[in-house]
Motif scaffolding. Structure first.
Motif, PDB file in Angstrom:
ATOM      1  N   GLY A 180      40.960  51.830  38.647  1.00 35.16           N
ATOM      2  CA  GLY A 180      41.458  50.796  37.742  1.00 35.16           C
ATOM      3  C   GLY A 180      42.657  51.204  36.917  1.00 35.16           C
ATOM      4  N   VAL A 181      43.089  52.467  37.024  1.00 34.31           N
ATOM      5  CA  VAL A 181      44.259  52.912  36.249  1.00 34.31           C
ATOM      6  C   VAL A 181      45.378  53.245  37.233  1.00 34.31           C
TER       7      VAL A 181
ATOM      8  N   VAL B  97      44.966  55.722  40.357  1.00 35.55           N
ATOM      9  CA  VAL B  97      45.090  57.175  40.453  1.00 35.55           C
ATOM     10  C   VAL B  97      44.043  57.780  41.403  1.00 35.55           C
TER      11      VAL B  97
ATOM     12  N   THR C 180      51.131  56.513  29.878  1.00 38.27           N
ATOM     13  CA  THR C 180      50.248  56.939  28.784  1.00 38.27           C
ATOM     14  C   THR C 180      50.441  58.424  28.482  1.00 38.27           C
ATOM     15  N   ALA C 181      50.593  59.225  29.544  1.00 38.64           N
ATOM     16  CA  ALA C 181      50.784  60.669  29.347  1.00 38.64           C
ATOM     17  C   ALA C 181      52.101  60.949  28.626  1.00 38.64           C
TER      18      ALA C 181
ATOM     19  N   ASN D 132      50.747  53.451  34.992  1.00 41.54           N
ATOM     20  CA  ASN D 132      50.110  53.348  33.674  1.00 41.54           C
ATOM     21  C   ASN D 132      49.670  54.724  33.171  1.00 41.54           C
ATOM     22  N   PHE D 133      49.113  55.493  34.070  1.00 39.90           N
ATOM     23  CA  PHE D 133      48.662  56.852  33.773  1.00 39.90           C
ATOM     24  C   PHE D 133      49.831  57.709  33.263  1.00 39.90           C
TER      25      PHE D 133
END
Lengths: 257, 455
Positions: free
Chosen positions: A99-100, A147, A108-109, A104-105
């Motif tokens: 779901g990520v 991911v 966010t990082a 997006n991952f």
């Protein structure tokens, strides 16, 4: 500054957090800026334990010794702090985050690296993501996938390399990144490492591997042999060739003695 | 008081839940000026309420929600209906924010403390015969439609104690009627606000949605409040009719404050070749109980049933669903996912019922829970009851913890633990939203869930 090593490990002892058996029995290692090091060793030699201890995996514990990264005590830092100070671990077994999306991952990082009141520029991010994917010969739609979710072994490793390219660490630890890869995937990994090393001559690598074959594509400056939780031999690329010819057997007496 | 003496003496039956505020006089106060059919329907419903005992935890359907302990019926006053108008400039901030988060709509309806305060509908839709109107007003304007469909086929008083209570005491609500072949591109947006003045009372509202043959509509019901200083019962009864080949999406977004006890009782009727999808999002209230019964009445009918919940502190969510396959060749697919933090607790109880003759049924049911704390708890009870032999049915349930390897993976990329946790939870819950093809609505819900995760 550039003369000081990026990483200094002195007499590092370590174990699995829930167990009493020590796995690392005093590791010493120094990595200079822009250097590519390889640690080779048989299964159970402590290679992966070293990588996990350095990156702060909660399942591993350093019991003695010290690790200085960028002039700071690395072992005192949380995993996220280690990452933010420039350490990157390419996982042997990358984890699925359903779901990520990769985009997006990564967003966010990167956002996590900024001050609280600072917002990541999404256009810059998108540009950077596309150019990094181009550098690594990746299809742009790759970043929209969740991911590692349902990824093949090769895709997972590609994703690790993409993350490394986006996060631009000062030192990348590559924990058996080559395990279970076919020759094409291996070349993708090697191409990624070489491209990043060329782009940023200050970036250092510690490549942990069981086999010599990855080192056919990535030329290390230094090769270390790890047996029984210690580094038993260090030298230039010729050490890898020696290993290829004679195997780990010949190094075992050194560990015992 | 003479009246209270009267109600304390049961006359040949059970009278549990009859209180100073909730009693036959309350029914008469509403029935007084109403058409005979409606007054009678209220009285019959009240009689059913009186005859039905309050559920105890000995009943399977209420095993994990001790209603007698959680709902203090005796302390509730009656929510009074009053003429309202909606004044945006004087409206509570949270209400305005909720309305602005996704404005694009075919029409809006705003309910304030249980009374409809505003309705608008695109002119072109009104011209095509679409009706969006307060239920109270519909009594006179759409009398025939209400007489045949309100609390009859879908959610009659006989469905249960609280279905009966709502049918007896509803004060307002929504009627949406979409004529044959009319398609609404944008959702109908309903916002129901409960103010601090509404606290301590029992509120009963109904929603009746009828999508005629070949029509298409999506409907988003958002119920919200700030934290309420006293226990407040908010009862919502929802009846949805998808006539042959109609396409309906019903979304309920529950964002009530603490103190609220939300009872949402929904029944959806899907006729031949229709699509009737639901999404129930539970984020607020102290206790929220959902009873959803999806009935597949015609061949080719299809219902996707989605649910998403996130509880923290001492919130208690209880989801009770059923997929009733009456007709052959119909599909239903249920996915409920929730995350629980603090001492929060969730119950999921779902049943797939395949009636005799409902051959070639495809029915699936999945409930997944993610526990974020040691104290959080989830109970999942999926069930099948199959009386046909040529069907494909499956059910599955999981209750799991946040995976430490996932968290480490994210932290090793520089995300602090709290950020990493949020990302994993959003990914977990996101699967539900990814199945709803309503862009603006999904974005809004996603934002609200993330906001709650931030704490």
């Amino acid at each position: 500054m550039s003369d000081t090593p990026i990483l200094t490990i002195r007499n590092l002892h370590g174990k699995v957090a829930d167990e009493d058996i020590e796995i690392l029995h005093g590791v010493d290692l120094e990595i200079g800026r822009g250097e590519i090091h390889a640690i080779m060793g048989p299964n159970g030699s402590g290679k992966s334990t070293l990588a996990k201890t350095l990156s702060g995996h909660p399942g591993y514990e350093a019991t003695d010794g010290e690790v200085i990264f960028e002039g700071e005590d690395l072992l005192e830092q949380e995993p996220d702090e280690r990452s933010q100070s420039g350490l990157f671990l390419a996982f042997q077994y990358p984890v699925e985050i359903p779901g990520v999306s990769i985009a997006n991952f990564l967003r966010t990082a990167l956002q996590a690296r900024l001050d609280e009141d600072e917002e990541l520029d999404l256009f810059d991010f998108q540009d950077q993501l596309l150019s990094r994917m181009e550098l690594l010969d990746m299809d742009p739609t790759f970043a929209e996938r969740a991911v590692n979710d349902g990824f093949s072994g090769g895709e997972k490793k590609r994703n690790e390399i993409l993350q490394m390219a986006m996060l631009q660490p000062k030192l990348a630890l590559m924990d058996e990144t080559d395990s279970g890869l076919d020759i094409d995937a291996l070349q993708v990994v090697a191409h990624g490492v070489n491209a990043l090393a060329k782009e940023n001559p200050e970036m250092s690598f510690l490549i942990i591997t069981h086999y010599q074959r990855l080192l056919n594509y990535i030329r290390p400056d230094h090769v270390h042999v790890m047996v029984g939780g210690r580094i038993v031999r260090s030298g230039g690329p010729e050490v890898a060739e020696e290993l290829e010819a004679s195997g780990y057997e010949s190094f075992k007496p050194a560990a015992a003695g | 008081m003479a009246e209270s003496t009267k109600i304390q003496e049961p006359i040949g039956g059970i009278m549990e839940g009859v209180t100073e505020a909730l009693n036959a006089d309350a029914v008469e106060a509403l029935a007084g000026g109403e058409p005979v059919w409606l007054a009678e329907r209220r009285r019959e419903a009240w009689s059913a309420y009186e005859r039905t005992p309050l559920p105890t935890t000995r009943l399977e359907e209420w095993r994990y929600t001790d209603l007698r302990r959680k709902l203090k019926l005796d302390s509730l006053r009656r929510g009074e209906w009053a003429e309202r108008t909606f004044d945006r400039s004087g409206a509570p901030e949270r209400l305005v924010q909720a309305m602005d988060a996704d404005r694009a709509a075919s029409g809006h309806l705003v309910e304030f403390d249980g009374a409809v305060a505003h309705v608008d509908l695109l002119e072109e839709l009104a011209a095509k015969g679409v009706t969006l109107t307060p239920l109270r007003k519909a009594i006179s304007e759409q009398g025939e439609l209400l007489e045949s469909l309100l609390a009859t086929e879908a959610l009659p008083a006989s469905a249960g104690k609280f279905q009966a209570l709502n049918a007896a005491l509803w004060t307002d609500g929504v009627l949406l009627h979409v004529p044959r072949g009319v398609r609404l591109e944008l959702p109908v947006r309903v916002t129901r606000w409960f103010s601090a003045e509404s606290a301590g009372a029992a509120h009963f509202s109904r929603t009746l949605i009828i999508a005629e043959e070949g029509s298409q509509v999506s409907y988003v019901d958002e119920v919200l409040s700030d934290d309420l200083p006293a226990q407040t019962l908010i009862s919502s009864a929802v009846e949805v009719f998808a006539r042959p080949s109609a396409q309906v999406q019903y979304v309920s977004l529950q964002r009530l404050g603490r103190g609220a006890f939300h009872l949402s009782q929904q029944r959806t009727l899907a006729e031949r070749d229709s699509t009737l999808d639901t999404l129930n999002v539970s984020l607020g209230a102290s206790t929220a109980r959902l009873d959803l019964n999806a009935r597949l009445l015609g061949p080719g009918a299809n219902s996707d049933m989605l649910g998403l919940y996130f509880g923290d502190e001492d919130q208690h969510f209880d989801h009770n669903t059923s997929q009733d396959h009456v007709a052959p060749h119909a599909n239903s697919d249920l996915l409920y996912k929730g995350a629980l933090d603090g001492d929060a607790r969730a119950v999921f109880r779902g049943i797939i019922k395949v009636h005799p003759g409902a051959q070639q049924t495809d029915a699936y049911q999945t409930n997944r829970n993610l526990l974020l704390s040691e104290e959080a708890r989830a109970d999942s009870l999926p069930n099948l009851e199959i009386e046909a032999d040529d069907v494909r049915c499956s059910h599955g349930a999981t209750v799991g913890q946040l995976d430490q390897d996932s968290l480490f993976y994210l932290m090793s990329r520089g995300m602090p633990r709290s950020v990493a946790e949020r990302l994993v939870v959003m990914g977990f819950l996101g699967e539900v939203l990814s199945r709803l093809p309503l862009g603006g609505v999904v974005e809004k819900i996603s934002g609200i869930v993330e906001e709650k995760l931030h704490g």
